[in-house]
Design a protein around this motif. Structure first.
Motif, PDB file in Angstrom:
ATOM      1  N   ARG A  31       0.835  -1.208   0.000  1.00  0.00           N
ATOM      2  CA  ARG A  31       0.000   0.000   0.000  1.00  0.00           C
ATOM      3  C   ARG A  31       0.869   1.256   0.000  1.00  0.00           C
ATOM      4  O   ARG A  31       0.525   2.251  -0.624  1.00  0.00           O
ATOM      5  N   ARG A  32       1.978   1.207   0.730  1.00  0.00           N
ATOM      6  CA  ARG A  32       2.875   2.349   0.784  1.00  0.00           C
ATOM      7  C   ARG A  32       3.413   2.671  -0.617  1.00  0.00           C
ATOM      8  O   ARG A  32       3.718   3.818  -0.920  1.00  0.00           O
ATOM      9  N   GLY A  33       3.551   1.658  -1.430  1.00  0.00           N
ATOM     10  CA  GLY A  33       4.033   1.854  -2.794  1.00  0.00           C
ATOM     11  C   GLY A  33       2.915   2.031  -3.809  1.00  0.00           C
ATOM     12  O   GLY A  33       3.168   2.010  -5.012  1.00  0.00           O
ATOM     13  N   GLY A  34       1.682   2.179  -3.335  1.00  0.00           N
ATOM     14  CA  GLY A  34       0.569   2.429  -4.243  1.00  0.00           C
ATOM     15  C   GLY A  34      -0.130   1.199  -4.754  1.00  0.00           C
ATOM     16  O   GLY A  34      -0.979   1.290  -5.642  1.00  0.00           O
ATOM     17  N   ARG A  35       0.219   0.028  -4.203  1.00  0.00           N
ATOM     18  CA  ARG A  35      -0.415  -1.214  -4.626  1.00  0.00           C
ATOM     19  C   ARG A  35      -1.533  -1.577  -3.674  1.00  0.00           C
ATOM     20  O   ARG A  35      -1.455  -1.311  -2.476  1.00  0.00           O
ATOM     21  N   THR A  36      -2.582  -2.193  -4.185  1.00  0.00           N
ATOM     22  CA  THR A  36      -3.713  -2.607  -3.360  1.00  0.00           C
ATOM     23  C   THR A  36      -3.831  -4.126  -3.345  1.00  0.00           C
ATOM     24  O   THR A  36      -3.340  -4.812  -4.253  1.00  0.00           O
ATOM     25  N   PRO A  37      -4.500  -4.674  -2.333  1.00  0.00           N
ATOM     26  CA  PRO A  37      -4.778  -6.108  -2.343  1.00  0.00           C
ATOM     27  C   PRO A  37      -5.532  -6.534  -3.604  1.00  0.00           C
ATOM     28  O   PRO A  37      -5.319  -7.631  -4.115  1.00  0.00           O
ATOM     29  N   ALA A  38      -6.410  -5.661  -4.103  1.00  0.00           N
ATOM     30  CA  ALA A  38      -7.157  -5.998  -5.323  1.00  0.00           C
ATOM     31  C   ALA A  38      -6.212  -6.198  -6.500  1.00  0.00           C
ATOM     32  O   ALA A  38      -6.436  -7.070  -7.346  1.00  0.00           O
ATOM     33  N   SER A  39      -5.152  -5.403  -6.561  1.00  0.00           N
ATOM     34  CA  SER A  39      -4.209  -5.563  -7.668  1.00  0.00           C
ATOM     35  C   SER A  39      -3.414  -6.854  -7.536  1.00  0.00           C
ATOM     36  O   SER A  39      -3.067  -7.491  -8.532  1.00  0.00           O
ATOM     37  N   VAL A  40      -3.129  -7.264  -6.293  1.00  0.00           N
ATOM     38  CA  VAL A  40      -2.444  -8.544  -6.077  1.00  0.00           C
ATOM     39  C   VAL A  40      -3.356  -9.687  -6.501  1.00  0.00           C
ATOM     40  O   VAL A  40      -2.926 -10.625  -7.190  1.00  0.00           O
ATOM     41  N   ALA A  41      -4.619  -9.616  -6.098  1.00  0.00           N
ATOM     42  CA  ALA A  41      -5.577 -10.647  -6.502  1.00  0.00           C
ATOM     43  C   ALA A  41      -5.692 -10.713  -8.015  1.00  0.00           C
ATOM     44  O   ALA A  41      -5.780 -11.802  -8.599  1.00  0.00           O
ATOM     45  N   ALA A  42      -5.663  -9.547  -8.675  1.00  0.00           N
ATOM     46  CA  ALA A  42      -5.753  -9.516 -10.137  1.00  0.00           C
ATOM     47  C   ALA A  42      -4.535 -10.182 -10.765  1.00  0.00           C
ATOM     48  O   ALA A  42      -4.656 -10.916 -11.763  1.00  0.00           O
ATOM     49  N   GLU A  43      -3.351  -9.949 -10.204  1.00  0.00           N
ATOM     50  CA  GLU A  43      -2.151 -10.595 -10.741  1.00  0.00           C
ATOM     51  C   GLU A  43      -2.207 -12.110 -10.567  1.00  0.00           C
ATOM     52  O   GLU A  43      -1.691 -12.860 -11.398  1.00  0.00           O
ATOM     53  N   LEU A  44      -2.820 -12.540  -9.475  1.00  0.00           N
ATOM     54  CA  LEU A  44      -2.968 -13.976  -9.238  1.00  0.00           C
ATOM     55  C   LEU A  44      -4.186 -14.550  -9.958  1.00  0.00           C
ATOM     56  O   LEU A  44      -4.389 -15.763  -9.954  1.00  0.00           O
ATOM     57  N   SER A  45      -5.002 -13.664 -10.533  1.00  0.00           N
ATOM     58  CA  SER A  45      -6.231 -14.068 -11.241  1.00  0.00           C
ATOM     59  C   SER A  45      -7.193 -14.811 -10.326  1.00  0.00           C
ATOM     60  O   SER A  45      -7.825 -15.797 -10.723  1.00  0.00           O
ATOM     61  N   VAL A  46      -7.317 -14.333  -9.074  1.00  0.00           N
ATOM     62  CA  VAL A  46      -8.255 -14.931  -8.136  1.00  0.00           C
ATOM     63  C   VAL A  46      -9.172 -13.846  -7.601  1.00  0.00           C
ATOM     64  O   VAL A  46      -8.823 -12.663  -7.610  1.00  0.00           O
ATOM     65  N   PRO A  47     -10.341 -14.209  -7.118  1.00  0.00           N
ATOM     66  CA  PRO A  47     -11.205 -13.214  -6.482  1.00  0.00           C
ATOM     67  C   PRO A  47     -10.529 -12.645  -5.234  1.00  0.00           C
ATOM     68  O   PRO A  47      -9.756 -13.335  -4.565  1.00  0.00           O
ATOM     69  N   LEU A  48     -10.836 -11.419  -4.909  1.00  0.00           N
ATOM     70  CA  LEU A  48     -10.277 -10.811  -3.712  1.00  0.00           C
ATOM     71  C   LEU A  48     -10.665 -11.598  -2.467  1.00  0.00           C
ATOM     72  O   LEU A  48      -9.892 -11.682  -1.503  1.00  0.00           O
ATOM     73  N   THR A  49     -11.827 -12.211  -2.485  1.00  0.00           N
ATOM     74  CA  THR A  49     -12.261 -13.012  -1.338  1.00  0.00           C
ATOM     75  C   THR A  49     -11.337 -14.197  -1.086  1.00  0.00           C
ATOM     76  O   THR A  49     -11.145 -14.613   0.060  1.00  0.00           O
ATOM     77  N   GLU A  50     -10.771 -14.758  -2.154  1.00  0.00           N
ATOM     78  CA  GLU A  50      -9.834 -15.878  -1.980  1.00  0.00           C
ATOM     79  C   GLU A  50      -8.552 -15.405  -1.313  1.00  0.00           C
ATOM     80  O   GLU A  50      -7.983 -16.105  -0.465  1.00  0.00           O
ATOM     81  N   LEU A  51      -8.081 -14.234  -1.684  1.00  0.00           N
ATOM     82  CA  LEU A  51      -6.899 -13.678  -1.051  1.00  0.00           C
ATOM     83  C   LEU A  51      -7.174 -13.418   0.423  1.00  0.00           C
ATOM     84  O   LEU A  51      -6.375 -13.754   1.297  1.00  0.00           O
ATOM     85  N   ASN A  52      -8.319 -12.830   0.708  1.00  0.00           N
ATOM     86  CA  ASN A  52      -8.700 -12.527   2.083  1.00  0.00           C
ATOM     87  C   ASN A  52      -8.778 -13.798   2.922  1.00  0.00           C
ATOM     88  O   ASN A  52      -8.378 -13.810   4.093  1.00  0.00           O
ATOM     89  N   ALA A  53      -9.283 -14.880   2.329  1.00  0.00           N
ATOM     90  CA  ALA A  53      -9.436 -16.130   3.070  1.00  0.00           C
ATOM     91  C   ALA A  53      -8.096 -16.722   3.485  1.00  0.00           C
ATOM     92  O   ALA A  53      -8.014 -17.438   4.483  1.00  0.00           O
ATOM     93  N   LEU A  54      -7.052 -16.422   2.754  1.00  0.00           N
ATOM     94  CA  LEU A  54      -5.736 -16.990   3.029  1.00  0.00           C
ATOM     95  C   LEU A  54      -4.935 -16.202   4.054  1.00  0.00           C
ATOM     96  O   LEU A  54      -3.985 -16.730   4.632  1.00  0.00           O
ATOM     97  N   VAL A  55      -5.276 -14.934   4.260  1.00  0.00           N
ATOM     98  CA  VAL A  55      -4.394 -14.063   5.046  1.00  0.00           C
ATOM     99  C   VAL A  55      -5.050 -13.602   6.341  1.00  0.00           C
ATOM    100  O   VAL A  55      -4.960 -12.437   6.723  1.00  0.00           O
ATOM    101  N   PHE A  56      -5.693 -14.544   7.027  1.00  0.00           N
ATOM    102  CA  PHE A  56      -6.215 -14.300   8.366  1.00  0.00           C
ATOM    103  C   PHE A  56      -7.256 -13.187   8.396  1.00  0.00           C
ATOM    104  O   PHE A  56      -7.342 -12.406   9.347  1.00  0.00           O
TER     105      PHE A  56
END
Length: 371
Positions: A310-335
């Motif tokens: 986030r400090r570098g301007g990246r969002t969790p949504a952009s990480v999920a997009a790079e992984l091609s998974v729903p944001l909910t899947e990312l959220n489920a993995l990271v507590f």
């Protein structure tokens, strides 16, 4: 083009049969079977229908082959009580966790694995050897999730749909993984983490990780790891009463039942005293829970990762997009970090591409994690 293994993995992640997916997508079961086995290529319209039914982006189905986590590699706490469909669903989540870890290691320098694997030691001896290697002495173990992360274990959480699965672990490409159920009490979570460490240490490569014997060994390892013999014997009287157990369990941050079991194991409680203590604790509600429990332990690495992004301007949504998974899947993995996509918050700057920040984990008694 689609990748057959990804259709199957996404379907298993949703715990769907082919027949159910056929009804949801409007595509015949025979056609879906052909797509999953690489015997036929779906049309663009079919791919979109499958992706919509599964709740995954089309890009996920078209990405490179994804390696499934084989059943025999996973140490399920209660395999016989877990349906095959549910086992496949959580193994599919584990495969997504491996992909997330690959992404993280491309962008950050994570603590290297430092988990020993022993041939056939007694669980008590194995626990003592790990405590010695990690320089824990005879003191109570610190935050277990932080401790595992500090020694290179990749710790992720299980989604809320499979909360009856306690925890599981496996090795992949010399990297140890642990998946924890975040709905359990703090004490149960610590025991689960130590139990899975026992599987990694004693059953990781050479021995079967499932079955009653392996579970007993992992339980004994966890008990010895969390409640080191010298410390317990030095602190606890022989024949401790229930009020003494309830007062002392906080020293090691374990459940009252776990401490009672350990005292019996160390011959500090007779068989009769052990049964009487268990009955009384059950009457007080300590068999099914921990009425005065501690807070749940969570990751130190993952919040730091996303804070840096986030400090570098990246969002969790952009990480999920790079992984091609729903944001909910990312959220489920990271507590359950409760990620929320914020319009306009995304950016192309990546703080990790140029420098790959080094992440470390500090002990409980230290300050916040450094980078």
């Amino acid at each position: 083009m689609v990748t057959p293994s990804r259709i199957r993995l996404a379907r298993e992640r949703r715990a769907l049969t082919l027949a159910r997916l056929a009804r949801m997508s409007g595509i015949s079961q025979q056609a879906l079977s052909g797509y999953e086995n690489g015997l036929a290529e779906p049309t663009h319209e079919s791919v979109r229908a499958i992706a919509h039914a599964l709740g995954f982006p089309v890009a996920f189905l078209a990405a490179d082959e994804i390696e499934e986590i084989p059943s025999e590699a996973v140490a399920f706490r209660a395999r016989t009580k877990t349906s095959l469909r549910k086992q496949r669903a959580v193994r599919a989540q584990a495969a997504l966790g491996v992909e997330l870890n690959d992404w993280l290691t491309d962008h950050f320098t994570l603590p290297p694995p430092r988990v020993p694997t022993y041939g056939k030691p007694f669980p008590e001896a194995a626990a003592e050897m790990v405590r010695s290697l990690w320089e824990l002495g005879d003191a109570a173990a610190p935050n277990l999730v932080h401790l595992l992360e500090a020694h290179g274990v990749r710790v992720f959480s299980l989604d809320t749909e499979h909360q009856d699965v306690d925890a599981f672990s496996f090795w992949r490409d010399s990297v140890p993984y642990v998946f924890l159920n975040t709905a359990k009490s703090g004490e149960r979570g610590r025991f689960d983490a130590a139990h899975e460490l026992g599987h990694l240490v004693m059953h990781g490569h050479e021995r079967p990780s499932s079955g009653p014997e392996a579970e007993r060994e992992a339980n004994q390892f966890a008990s010895a790891f969390l409640l080191p013999r010298a410390d317990v014997v030095g602190r606890m009287p022989s024949g401790a009463q229930v009020d003494q157990l309830l007062e002392a369990k906080g020293i090691w941050r374990v459940s009252a039942m776990a401490l009672t079991y350990r005292l019996h194991d160390l011959d500090l409680l007779t068989d009769w005293q052990y049964r009487a203590a268990c009955r009384r604790l059950a009457e007080l509600g300590y068999r099914s829970g921990e009425p005065d429990g501690i807070a749940r332990e969570t990751s130190q690495i993952l919040p730091k990762v996303f804070a840096l992004l986030r400090r570098g301007g990246r969002t969790p949504a952009s990480v999920a997009a790079e992984l091609s998974v729903p944001l909910t899947e990312l959220n489920a993995l990271v507590f359950g970090l409760s990620f929320v996509a914020r319009p306009g918050a995304g950016g192309r700057q990546d703080p990790a591409r140029s420098a790959r920040p080094v992440l470390r984990v500090v002990p409980d008694h230290g300050t916040d994690a450094g980078s």
